[in-house]
Design an enzyme around this catalytic site. Structure first.
Site, PDB file in Angstrom:
ATOM      1  N   HIS A 273       0.848  -1.190   0.000  1.00  0.00           N
ATOM      2  CA  HIS A 273       0.000   0.000   0.000  1.00  0.00           C
ATOM      3  C   HIS A 273       0.888   1.246   0.000  1.00  0.00           C
ATOM      4  O   HIS A 273       2.074   1.181   0.353  1.00  0.00           O
ATOM      5  CB  HIS A 273      -0.917   0.002   1.214  1.00  0.00           C
ATOM      6  CG  HIS A 273      -2.040  -0.984   1.100  1.00  0.00           C
ATOM      7  ND1 HIS A 273      -2.591  -1.606   2.191  1.00  0.00           N
ATOM      8  CD2 HIS A 273      -2.713  -1.447   0.020  1.00  0.00           C
ATOM      9  CE1 HIS A 273      -3.567  -2.410   1.783  1.00  0.00           C
ATOM     10  NE2 HIS A 273      -3.641  -2.339   0.475  1.00  0.00           N
TER      11      HIS A 273
ATOM     12  N   GLY B 195      -2.873  -1.940  -7.732  1.00  0.00           N
ATOM     13  CA  GLY B 195      -3.869  -2.686  -6.951  1.00  0.00           C
ATOM     14  C   GLY B 195      -5.302  -2.256  -7.201  1.00  0.00           C
ATOM     15  O   GLY B 195      -6.150  -3.085  -7.529  1.00  0.00           O
TER      16      GLY B 195
ATOM     17  N   ASP C 240      -4.119  -6.672  -7.764  1.00  0.00           N
ATOM     18  CA  ASP C 240      -4.300  -7.698  -6.725  1.00  0.00           C
ATOM     19  C   ASP C 240      -5.004  -8.916  -7.316  1.00  0.00           C
ATOM     20  O   ASP C 240      -4.642 -10.061  -7.026  1.00  0.00           O
ATOM     21  CB  ASP C 240      -5.135  -7.163  -5.557  1.00  0.00           C
ATOM     22  CG  ASP C 240      -4.519  -5.967  -4.869  1.00  0.00           C
ATOM     23  OD1 ASP C 240      -3.289  -5.790  -4.961  1.00  0.00           O
ATOM     24  OD2 ASP C 240      -5.268  -5.198  -4.241  1.00  0.00           O
TER      25      ASP C 240
ATOM     26  N   ASP D 287      -1.361  -1.492   4.812  1.00  0.00           N
ATOM     27  CA  ASP D 287      -1.451  -0.360   5.726  1.00  0.00           C
ATOM     28  C   ASP D 287      -2.764  -0.488   6.487  1.00  0.00           C
ATOM     29  O   ASP D 287      -3.826  -0.120   5.978  1.00  0.00           O
ATOM     30  CB  ASP D 287      -1.396   0.953   4.950  1.00  0.00           C
ATOM     31  CG  ASP D 287      -1.425   2.179   5.851  1.00  0.00           C
ATOM     32  OD1 ASP D 287      -1.613   2.021   7.074  1.00  0.00           O
ATOM     33  OD2 ASP D 287      -1.264   3.295   5.331  1.00  0.00           O
TER      34      ASP D 287
ATOM     35  N   HIS E 152     -10.279  -0.668  -2.540  1.00  0.00           N
ATOM     36  CA  HIS E 152     -10.394  -1.990  -3.158  1.00  0.00           C
ATOM     37  C   HIS E 152     -10.224  -3.107  -2.118  1.00  0.00           C
ATOM     38  O   HIS E 152      -9.701  -4.176  -2.408  1.00  0.00           O
ATOM     39  CB  HIS E 152      -9.389  -2.130  -4.297  1.00  0.00           C
ATOM     40  CG  HIS E 152      -7.955  -2.007  -3.877  1.00  0.00           C
ATOM     41  ND1 HIS E 152      -7.420  -0.856  -3.360  1.00  0.00           N
ATOM     42  CD2 HIS E 152      -6.950  -2.901  -3.891  1.00  0.00           C
ATOM     43  CE1 HIS E 152      -6.145  -1.067  -3.065  1.00  0.00           C
ATOM     44  NE2 HIS E 152      -5.839  -2.295  -3.375  1.00  0.00           N
TER      45      HIS E 152
ATOM     46  N   ASP F 286     -10.922  -6.745  -3.003  1.00  0.00           N
ATOM     47  CA  ASP F 286      -9.872  -7.402  -3.789  1.00  0.00           C
ATOM     48  C   ASP F 286      -8.739  -7.867  -2.887  1.00  0.00           C
ATOM     49  O   ASP F 286      -8.175  -8.953  -3.070  1.00  0.00           O
ATOM     50  CB  ASP F 286      -9.297  -6.449  -4.848  1.00  0.00           C
ATOM     51  CG  ASP F 286     -10.331  -5.994  -5.858  1.00  0.00           C
ATOM     52  OD1 ASP F 286     -11.396  -6.639  -5.967  1.00  0.00           O
ATOM     53  OD2 ASP F 286     -10.065  -4.997  -6.552  1.00  0.00           O
TER      54      ASP F 286
ATOM     55  N   ARG G 178      -7.419 -14.446   0.958  1.00  0.00           N
ATOM     56  CA  ARG G 178      -8.198 -15.691   1.022  1.00  0.00           C
ATOM     57  C   ARG G 178      -7.638 -16.712   0.040  1.00  0.00           C
ATOM     58  O   ARG G 178      -7.511 -17.892   0.364  1.00  0.00           O
ATOM     59  CB  ARG G 178      -9.663 -15.420   0.706  1.00  0.00           C
ATOM     60  CG  ARG G 178     -10.533 -16.665   0.779  1.00  0.00           C
ATOM     61  CD  ARG G 178     -12.021 -16.340   0.499  1.00  0.00           C
ATOM     62  NE  ARG G 178     -12.816 -17.539   0.567  1.00  0.00           N
ATOM     63  CZ  ARG G 178     -12.952 -18.411  -0.427  1.00  0.00           C
ATOM     64  NH1 ARG G 178     -12.323 -18.216  -1.572  1.00  0.00           N
ATOM     65  NH2 ARG G 178     -13.704 -19.480  -0.279  1.00  0.00           N
TER      66      ARG G 178
END
Length: 123
Positions: free
Chosen positions: A8, A55, A60, A80, A87, A90, A96
Site C-alpha cells: 500500500h 492494486g 491484486d 497499511d 479496493h 480485492d 483468502r
C-alpha cells in the site's frame, strides 16, 4: 521462487527497504508486483520485476489469478492497516486465495523478513 510483491502507499518505502535488505536473494527469484510498487523496486533497488496493474485497477486480482493456477510461491503484501482502501474486497480475496491454495502470505515487515530469511538460507 516466484514471489509477488505488493505494498500500500504508506508501506512502499518499507517494501523498498525490505527489497534492499534481501536483494541478493530476490535477484535470483522471479518477481511480479503491482504497478507502482514494481516501478519503485526496479528504479530504487535494481530488481527485475514484472509490473502488473496497480492494486486498485486490478493488480491484486491479477496476482490472485496467478496464485490460483500455481504460478506464485509466496506473496509479500505490506498492508497499511490504518488507511481505508477502496479496493478492500480485492485485498481480502487475495489473502483468502493464499489461504485456500496454502501459499505463504506475509502482510507486515516482521513476517516478510522471516519468510525471506528462511528461504534465502535454503539457497
Amino acid at each position: 521462487m516466484r514471489i509477488a510483491l505488493i505494498a500500500h502507499d504508506g508501506k512502499k518505502a518499507d517494501m523498498v527497504e525490505l527489497a534492499r535488505e534481501f536483494q541478493p536473494f530476490l535477484t535470483g527469484c522471479t518477481l511480479c508486483a503491482t504497478g507502482t510498487t514494481g516501478g519503485r523496486l526496479q528504479h530504487e533497488v535494481g530488481l527485475t520485476v514484472e509490473r502488473l496493474l496497480s492494486g486498485p485497477l486490478g493488480g491484486d486480482l491479477q496476482i490472485g489469478a496467478r496464485l490460483a493456477v500455481g504460478q506464485v510461491d509466496a506473496v509479500i503484501f505490506l498492508r497499511d492497516p490504518m488507511t481505508p482502501q477502496p479496493h478492500e474486497p480485492d485485498i481480502n480475496a487475495l489473502v483468502r486465495a493464499c489461504d485456500v491454495h496454502d501459499v505463504p502470505c506475509a502482510t507486515n515487515l516482521a513476517s516478510a523478513r522471516l519468510l525471506l530469511a528462511q528461504w534465502s538460507q535454503r539457497g
